[in-house]
Scaffold this motif. Sequence first.
Motif, mmCIF file in Angstrom:
data_model
loop_
_atom_site.group_PDB
_atom_site.id
_atom_site.type_symbol
_atom_site.label_atom_id
_atom_site.label_comp_id
_atom_site.label_asym_id
_atom_site.label_seq_id
_atom_site.Cartn_x
_atom_site.Cartn_y
_atom_site.Cartn_z
ATOM 1 N N LEU A 1 52.226 53.733 44.953
ATOM 2 C CA LEU A 1 51.118 53.599 45.905
ATOM 3 C C LEU A 1 51.597 53.000 47.224
ATOM 4 O O LEU A 1 51.065 53.330 48.290
ATOM 5 N N VAL A 2 52.607 52.121 47.140
ATOM 6 C CA VAL A 2 53.215 51.595 48.366
ATOM 7 C C VAL A 2 53.859 52.744 49.144
ATOM 8 O O VAL A 2 53.710 52.856 50.366
ATOM 9 N N ASP A 3 54.568 53.606 48.421
ATOM 10 C CA ASP A 3 55.208 54.760 49.067
ATOM 11 C C ASP A 3 54.194 55.663 49.767
ATOM 12 O O ASP A 3 54.496 56.267 50.805
ATOM 13 N N GLU A 4 52.998 55.749 49.210
ATOM 14 C CA GLU A 4 51.958 56.615 49.778
ATOM 15 C C GLU A 4 51.170 55.941 50.895
ATOM 16 O O GLU A 4 50.259 56.546 51.470
ATOM 17 N N GLY A 5 51.509 54.693 51.187
ATOM 18 C CA GLY A 5 50.825 53.974 52.252
ATOM 19 C C GLY A 5 49.432 53.501 51.880
ATOM 20 O O GLY A 5 48.647 53.099 52.757
ATOM 21 N N LYS A 6 49.124 53.501 50.595
ATOM 22 C CA LYS A 6 47.807 53.080 50.141
ATOM 23 C C LYS A 6 47.752 51.600 49.778
ATOM 24 O O LYS A 6 46.670 51.059 49.529
ATOM 25 N N LEU A 7 48.911 50.966 49.738
ATOM 26 C CA LEU A 7 49.005 49.591 49.254
ATOM 27 C C LEU A 7 50.231 48.942 49.868
ATOM 28 O O LEU A 7 51.234 49.600 50.117
ATOM 29 N N ASN A 8 50.133 47.642 50.112
ATOM 30 C CA ASN A 8 51.291 46.841 50.517
ATOM 31 C C ASN A 8 51.480 45.717 49.495
ATOM 32 O O ASN A 8 50.493 45.179 48.970
ATOM 33 N N TRP A 9 52.730 45.372 49.235
ATOM 34 C CA TRP A 9 53.006 44.327 48.244
ATOM 35 C C TRP A 9 52.318 43.010 48.591
ATOM 36 O O TRP A 9 51.919 42.265 47.695
ATOM 37 N N ASP A 10 52.167 42.737 49.877
ATOM 38 C CA ASP A 10 51.615 41.442 50.287
ATOM 39 C C ASP A 10 50.157 41.517 50.720
ATOM 40 O O ASP A 10 49.648 40.614 51.392
ATOM 41 N N ASP A 11 49.466 42.575 50.326
ATOM 42 C CA ASP A 11 48.021 42.642 50.542
ATOM 43 C C ASP A 11 47.315 41.582 49.697
ATOM 44 O O ASP A 11 47.726 41.321 48.553
ATOM 45 N N ALA B 1 41.149 28.345 46.749
ATOM 46 C CA ALA B 1 42.210 28.530 47.743
ATOM 47 C C ALA B 1 43.280 29.482 47.210
ATOM 48 O O ALA B 1 43.813 30.318 47.953
ATOM 49 N N VAL B 2 43.588 29.368 45.927
ATOM 50 C CA VAL B 2 44.574 30.276 45.319
ATOM 51 C C VAL B 2 44.011 31.691 45.275
ATOM 52 O O VAL B 2 44.724 32.663 45.543
ATOM 53 N N THR B 3 42.741 31.823 44.951
ATOM 54 C CA THR B 3 42.105 33.141 44.950
ATOM 55 C C THR B 3 42.253 33.812 46.308
ATOM 56 O O THR B 3 42.569 34.998 46.406
ATOM 57 N N ARG B 4 42.047 33.044 47.379
ATOM 58 C CA ARG B 4 42.150 33.597 48.737
ATOM 59 C C ARG B 4 43.583 33.982 49.091
ATOM 60 O O ARG B 4 43.824 34.984 49.767
ATOM 61 N N GLU B 5 44.544 33.184 48.635
ATOM 62 C CA GLU B 5 45.937 33.382 49.039
ATOM 63 C C GLU B 5 46.707 34.354 48.142
ATOM 64 O O GLU B 5 47.798 34.799 48.502
ATOM 65 N N LEU B 6 46.164 34.688 46.989
ATOM 66 C CA LEU B 6 46.875 35.513 46.010
ATOM 67 C C LEU B 6 47.187 36.892 46.577
ATOM 68 O O LEU B 6 46.319 37.572 47.116
ATOM 69 N N ARG B 7 48.450 37.311 46.475
ATOM 70 C CA ARG B 7 48.899 38.607 46.960
ATOM 71 C C ARG B 7 49.238 39.523 45.780
ATOM 72 O O ARG B 7 49.512 39.050 44.676
ATOM 73 N N VAL B 8 49.267 40.818 46.033
ATOM 74 C CA VAL B 8 49.588 41.786 44.971
ATOM 75 C C VAL B 8 50.944 41.451 44.350
ATOM 76 O O VAL B 8 51.107 41.483 43.123
ATOM 77 N N ARG B 9 51.904 41.100 45.183
ATOM 78 C CA ARG B 9 53.236 40.737 44.687
ATOM 79 C C ARG B 9 53.158 39.608 43.658
ATOM 80 O O ARG B 9 53.885 39.601 42.654
ATOM 81 N N ASP B 10 52.278 38.625 43.906
ATOM 82 C CA ASP B 10 52.165 37.468 43.016
ATOM 83 C C ASP B 10 51.740 37.859 41.605
ATOM 84 O O ASP B 10 52.056 37.151 40.642
ATOM 85 N N LEU B 11 51.008 38.944 41.481
ATOM 86 C CA LEU B 11 50.551 39.373 40.161
ATOM 87 C C LEU B 11 51.703 39.790 39.260
ATOM 88 O O LEU B 11 51.560 39.839 38.036
ATOM 89 N N LEU B 12 52.863 40.074 39.858
ATOM 90 C CA LEU B 12 53.988 40.646 39.115
ATOM 91 C C LEU B 12 55.128 39.674 38.859
ATOM 92 O O LEU B 12 56.088 40.028 38.167
ATOM 93 N N ILE B 13 55.049 38.439 39.393
ATOM 94 C CA ILE B 13 56.240 37.582 39.336
ATOM 95 C C ILE B 13 55.983 36.205 38.726
ATOM 96 O O ILE B 13 56.805 35.303 38.875
ATOM 97 N N HIS B 14 54.870 36.018 38.030
ATOM 98 C CA HIS B 14 54.633 34.833 37.197
ATOM 99 C C HIS B 14 54.677 33.515 37.974
ATOM 100 O O HIS B 14 55.176 32.509 37.472
ATOM 101 N N ASN B 15 54.152 33.522 39.193
ATOM 102 C CA ASN B 15 54.213 32.298 39.997
ATOM 103 C C ASN B 15 52.846 31.863 40.517
ATOM 104 O O ASN B 15 52.746 31.132 41.484
ATOM 105 N N THR B 16 51.776 32.312 39.853
ATOM 106 C CA THR B 16 50.428 32.016 40.350
ATOM 107 C C THR B 16 49.990 30.587 40.076
ATOM 108 O O THR B 16 48.999 30.128 40.622
ATOM 109 N N GLY B 17 50.726 29.900 39.208
ATOM 110 C CA GLY B 17 50.328 28.544 38.830
ATOM 111 C C GLY B 17 49.446 28.502 37.606
ATOM 112 O O GLY B 17 49.158 27.429 37.072
#
Length: 517
Positions: A101-111, A126-142
Amino acid sequence: MKKNLLVFVLVTSWCVVTSAVAQSKKTVSDPVARYDAYIQQAVRDWKVPGLTVTVVKDGKVLLKKGYGVRVIGKPEPVDSQTLFAMASTTKAMTAACLGMLVDEGKLNWDDPVADYLPDFQLYDPAVTRELRVRDLLIHNTGVGNADVFWAAMKIPSDEILRRMRYVKPSYSLRAGFIYQNIMYLAAGKVLEKVSGMSWDKFIRTRIFEPLNMRRTKALFGEVTDANRAKPHLEVNDTVRLVDSPLEEGLVDAVGPAGSVWTCPDDVTAWMQCMLDSGRYHGKTLLKPATWAELFKPQTFVTDAEFYPTQLLTKPVWKTYGLGWFQQDYRGHRINFHTGSLTGMIAIHGQLPDQKLAVYVQGNLDHAELRHALMFRAFDEFALGPDQDWSASLQKLYGGFKQKAKLAERKADSTRVLNTNPSLPLTAYVGTYNSPVYGKIDVTLRQGKLYVSINDIMTGSMEHWHFDTFRLVYDQFWNGKDLVSFMLDTRGKATTFKTFGLEFNKAADAGGKGVAER
């Protein structure tokens, strides 16, 4: 006549010996034959009922083979078409799907995740507001481990995500590493929102079909083929079958985190694609830059004991990409990921600078010969033999097993003898609820307290001491747990504590508990 017979015997013996010597020489000189023999011995040493091993190098399949049986005590063998759970090695596929989806321009990792899932909330706004798509994949959300939502409950995936707002954080956003399955479920929901296609349909359409993975299934609920492995667990040095479709099917609720099933005949294509910049037989699944992003170190793995094998490999650094663990090994970078479900294991490992990958699947719970076979493959086909990883890891994990037994004995020694519960057993009977973690029903059966946790985990309770009981699960693979009742100022049982969680007793309309049955 006797002379002819003697000549025949001598010639036959010579042929047999010559054949054996030739085979022995072949095994010594042929790394594939040597590795195959090593696997066969490791399967016996680790008492694994069934196993598959697939090795690819430089775009070619070196080994694709099954070992042992699908079910202990039954003759059906494991072969290159036997389906096993991919478990958490599924995560790399989910990350690759988002990359498309990133390749298709429909999504960015840091959206912001909120742009796609406005109803998805975590405990800290505050975490809800700051959470990025990338964060969902790397186990660092807290957010700490919340697997109870799918491993001990049977609720829809949307409800799992809704309840994440009640889970208190273990640390600040991006300040550490705690492995987290449910964030991959959220990633799958982002994919669904952007593509208009469910995660399971997307992965079939965009990965399985282009790679000709005809036997691979996105969900356990789709696995109807008789040629599939069944899960097993070792209890008191005896390997037992876990014959529970319910237990196996629970993972479908968090499918993007680990629900895919595959076999060596299929997974070779995925392995080759991930080694070759997202390409396979003239097809391009991912743009080179996006493929590279999957393997780019994204965060440090700060959990020092996540993989005990590191006590032997002694990596200088440990990172996590998008669905891949990474570390140094003998001066090279490796990418890998394990998968573990009750009674099933997997590991996918890469030595990328040598264009080498190995994939292992087995049907014995946490059989860590998977690590041994991965490192042995790296040594055998690229770096040169270093040590007997199977023997070394057996010794390491054997030590852990002994420590666990000693810890259990120590826990037993803390039991205060000759105590009684504060109340008659009937006073503990009732339904205990948690708005987050479901319900626990406590009844009486044959003079003992009996527990049902979310109608999934059940068992009898034996008095331990005071108001603490030992829960022995009917599902033997769950083992035993100590659980406690808390009393209020009136001396009534009001709270049930287990897994570090609290469930509060519901008031009975008639002021009575559930009757004995």
